[in-house]
Design a protein around this motif. Structure first.
Motif, PDB file in Angstrom:
ATOM      1  N   ILE A  17       1.241  -0.557  -0.372  1.00  0.00           N
ATOM      2  CA  ILE A  17       0.335   0.202   0.167  1.00  0.00           C
ATOM      3  C   ILE A  17       0.892   1.191  -0.027  1.00  0.00           C
ATOM      4  O   ILE A  17       0.585   1.848  -0.920  1.00  0.00           O
ATOM      5  N   GLU A  18       1.606   0.967   0.922  1.00  0.00           N
ATOM      6  CA  GLU A  18       2.576   2.142   1.141  1.00  0.00           C
ATOM      7  C   GLU A  18       3.424   2.367  -0.314  1.00  0.00           C
ATOM      8  O   GLU A  18       3.833   3.988  -1.303  1.00  0.00           O
ATOM      9  N   GLU A  19       3.971   1.872  -1.145  1.00  0.00           N
ATOM     10  CA  GLU A  19       4.656   1.410  -2.173  1.00  0.00           C
ATOM     11  C   GLU A  19       4.192   2.184  -3.923  1.00  0.00           C
ATOM     12  O   GLU A  19       3.783   3.014  -4.212  1.00  0.00           O
ATOM     13  N   VAL A  20       2.138   2.217  -3.629  1.00  0.00           N
ATOM     14  CA  VAL A  20       1.404   2.465  -4.395  1.00  0.00           C
ATOM     15  C   VAL A  20       0.908   3.273  -4.161  1.00  0.00           C
ATOM     16  O   VAL A  20       0.178   4.250  -5.054  1.00  0.00           O
ATOM     17  N   MET A  21       0.840   4.423  -3.147  1.00  0.00           N
ATOM     18  CA  MET A  21       0.207   5.370  -2.661  1.00  0.00           C
ATOM     19  C   MET A  21       0.041   6.240  -3.856  1.00  0.00           C
ATOM     20  O   MET A  21      -0.534   7.819  -3.205  1.00  0.00           O
ATOM     21  N   THR A  22       1.727   6.720  -3.751  1.00  0.00           N
ATOM     22  CA  THR A  22       2.075   7.791  -4.535  1.00  0.00           C
ATOM     23  C   THR A  22       1.348   7.672  -6.477  1.00  0.00           C
ATOM     24  O   THR A  22       0.989   8.861  -7.124  1.00  0.00           O
ATOM     25  N   GLN A  23       0.407   6.926  -6.441  1.00  0.00           N
ATOM     26  CA  GLN A  23      -0.252   6.890  -7.707  1.00  0.00           C
ATOM     27  C   GLN A  23      -1.550   6.568  -7.760  1.00  0.00           C
ATOM     28  O   GLN A  23      -2.131   6.619  -8.353  1.00  0.00           O
ATOM     29  N   VAL A  24      -1.808   7.341  -6.521  1.00  0.00           N
ATOM     30  CA  VAL A  24      -3.401   6.933  -6.383  1.00  0.00           C
ATOM     31  C   VAL A  24      -4.016   8.488  -6.142  1.00  0.00           C
ATOM     32  O   VAL A  24      -3.674   9.695  -5.029  1.00  0.00           O
ATOM     33  N   ASP A  25      -5.382   9.095  -6.414  1.00  0.00           N
ATOM     34  CA  ASP A  25      -5.575  10.225  -6.461  1.00  0.00           C
ATOM     35  C   ASP A  25      -6.719  10.416  -5.828  1.00  0.00           C
ATOM     36  O   ASP A  25      -6.815  11.565  -4.809  1.00  0.00           O
ATOM     37  N   ILE A  26      -7.645   9.634  -5.034  1.00  0.00           N
ATOM     38  CA  ILE A  26      -8.678   9.055  -3.451  1.00  0.00           C
ATOM     39  C   ILE A  26      -8.465   7.702  -2.999  1.00  0.00           C
ATOM     40  O   ILE A  26      -8.607   6.504  -3.899  1.00  0.00           O
TER      41      ILE A  26
END
Length: 338
Positions: A17-26
Motif C-alpha cells: 500500500i505504501e509503495e503504490v500510494m503515490t499513484q492514488v488520487d483518492i
C-alpha cells in the motif's frame, strides 16, 4: 488487555500500500458502520498523507441511524474526508460512488486522466463485495471471515475510473483495549485468535448498558441481569447450548450470541460515539504517559545502584593494582637481597 491479530501477510500488504500510494488520487475506505472509529486503520491515515478519502460506512442496515448520524456530523467539516452510510446490497448507494469520487477529485475522470481509487479497509468490512458490486461481476473473492483478500488487484470500472483493491489489514498493536474488543465482537478479528467467552462478555456488557430492550426482545427475557456472565448463561440455556447434565456450554453460548450480534439478529446498533472515542483516546494517552513516567523513574532509581557498582568496581581495581604493586616491590627487594 487487548485483542491482537496481525498475521504476516498484513505486514506485506502494508508495504505494498505504501509503495503504490503515490499513484492514488483518492482512497475509498470501507468502514463498519457499527464501529465507525474502531474500524479505521490508523496506519492508513498515515500512509495516505494528503490523499483525500471517501469513507463508506458499510452495513448501514445493521447500524443505529441516530448514532451513525453523530459520526457523519463529526466528519462533516473536514475538507479531505467525505463520509456516507452505505450498503453493498443497495444498488442506489453503489451507483452514487462515481459521483462521490468525482466530487472529491474534480480534476480527473477522463479516459486520458482516469480517477485512480484505492479501496482499503480492515478485514471483513465488505471491500470485496464493493468491488464486485461496482464492476457488476465477481472479480474478488467474498467470505464471511476476515482476511479473504491476500493481494492487490487493479481493475477498470469505466474509462475514467480505475480501482485498486488491497488486502484488509489491521495494525501491529491496537492500543485501545475497548476498540480491540469491538473489532472482535463485530468479526474483524479471526475467530481462532479470540477467546469466545471473553469477547462475548464484553459485547454483552455493552448491550446491557446501551441496547437493553433489544436483548430482552431477542431472547424473550422476563428480566435482564446486570452481570453479563449471568445473561450469557440464560442465552445458552434458551438456545440449547447445553452439555450433558444440563450444564450450559459457555463457549457455545458465546458463539450463539456473537453470531446474533454480527448478523443483526439482535437489532441495529453502533458501539461507539465521537464523545466516547475522545474519552478513550485520552485515557490511552494518560496510560502511556504513566507507563513512560514509571519507566523513567525506574531508570533514575537504578542510577545510584549503577554508580555504586561502578565505584565498587573502581575500588576493587585500585586494591588489586595496589596488591599487585606490593607483590612486585617485594619481589624486587628479594632479588636485590639475593
Amino acid at each position: 488487555m487487548s485483542v491482537q491479530w496481525y498475521p504476516g501477510h498484513m505486514n506485506k500488504a502494508r508495504r505494498e500500500i505504501e509503495e503504490v500510494m503515490t499513484q492514488v488520487d483518492i482512497v475509498i475506505e470501507v468502514l463498519d458502520a457499527r464501529i465507525p472509529d474502531s474500524s479505521q486503520n490508523p496506519m492508513l491515515n498515515t500512509l495516505r498523507g494528503e490523499v483525500p478519502v471517501l469513507r463508506l460506512l458499510n452495513k448501514k442496515d445493521l447500524a443505529d441511524k441516530v448514532r451513525l448520524d453523530l459520526w457523519l456530523e463529526h466528519w462533516r467539516d473536514s475538507e479531505s474526508i467525505l463520509a456516507h452510510p452505505f450498503s453493498t446490497l443497495d444498488k442506489v448507494d453503489v451507483a452514487k460512488i462515481s459521483q462521490w469520487v468525482s466530487q472529491m477529485v474534480p480534476h480527473r475522470g477522463s479516459a486520458e486522466k482516469p480517477i485512480r481509487a484505492m479501496i482499503a479497509g480492515i478485514p471483513n468490512v465488505g471491500k470485496s463485495s464493493l468491488m464486485n458490486a461496482l464492476l457488476g461481476r465477481r472479480v474478488a473473492k467474498v467470505g464471511d471471515e476476515p482476511a479473504v483478500t491476500k493481494s492487490q488487484q487493479k481493475l477498470k470500472v469505466t474509462n475514467g475510473f480505475q480501482l485498486l483493491d488491497t488486502p484488509g489489514i489491521l495494525w501491529p498493536k491496537i492500543e485501545n483495549p475497548g476498540a480491540s474488543y469491538r473489532l472482535a465482537v463485530t468479526g474483524a478479528v479471526r475467530d481462532t485468535a479470540i477467546d469466545y467467552e471473553d469477547v462475548a462478555l464484553v459485547g454483552l456488557k455493552f448491550f446491557i448498558a446501551d441496547y437493553r430492550d433489544a436483548l430482552i426482545a431477542r431472547y424473550k427475557l422476563k428480566e435482564l441481569a446486570a452481570d453479563p456472565y449471568d445473561v450469557l448463561k440464560v442465552i445458552g440455556s434458551k438456545r440449547g447450548a447445553l452439555r450433558s447434565g444440563g450444564k450450559v456450554d459457555m463457549h457455545k453460548a458465546a458463539e450463539v450470541f456473537l453470531n446474533d450480534v454480527r448478523t443483526g439478529a439482535i437489532g441495529p446498533y453502533v458501539m461507539e460515539t465521537p464523545e466516547m472515542i475522545a474519552l478513550e483516546e485520552r485515557l490511552v494517552e494518560e496510560a502511556k504517559a504513566k507507563k513512560e513516567a514509571a519507566r523513567l523513574a525506574r531508570l533514575a532509581a537504578a542510577v545510584p545502584q549503577r554508580q555504586q557498582a561502578s565505584n565498587l568496581a573502581y575500588r576493587n581495581s585500585q586494591v588489586q593494582s595496589a596488591d599487585q604493586a606490593s607483590v612486585t616491590n617485594q619481589n624486587e627487594n628479594l632479588d636485590e637481597k639475593q
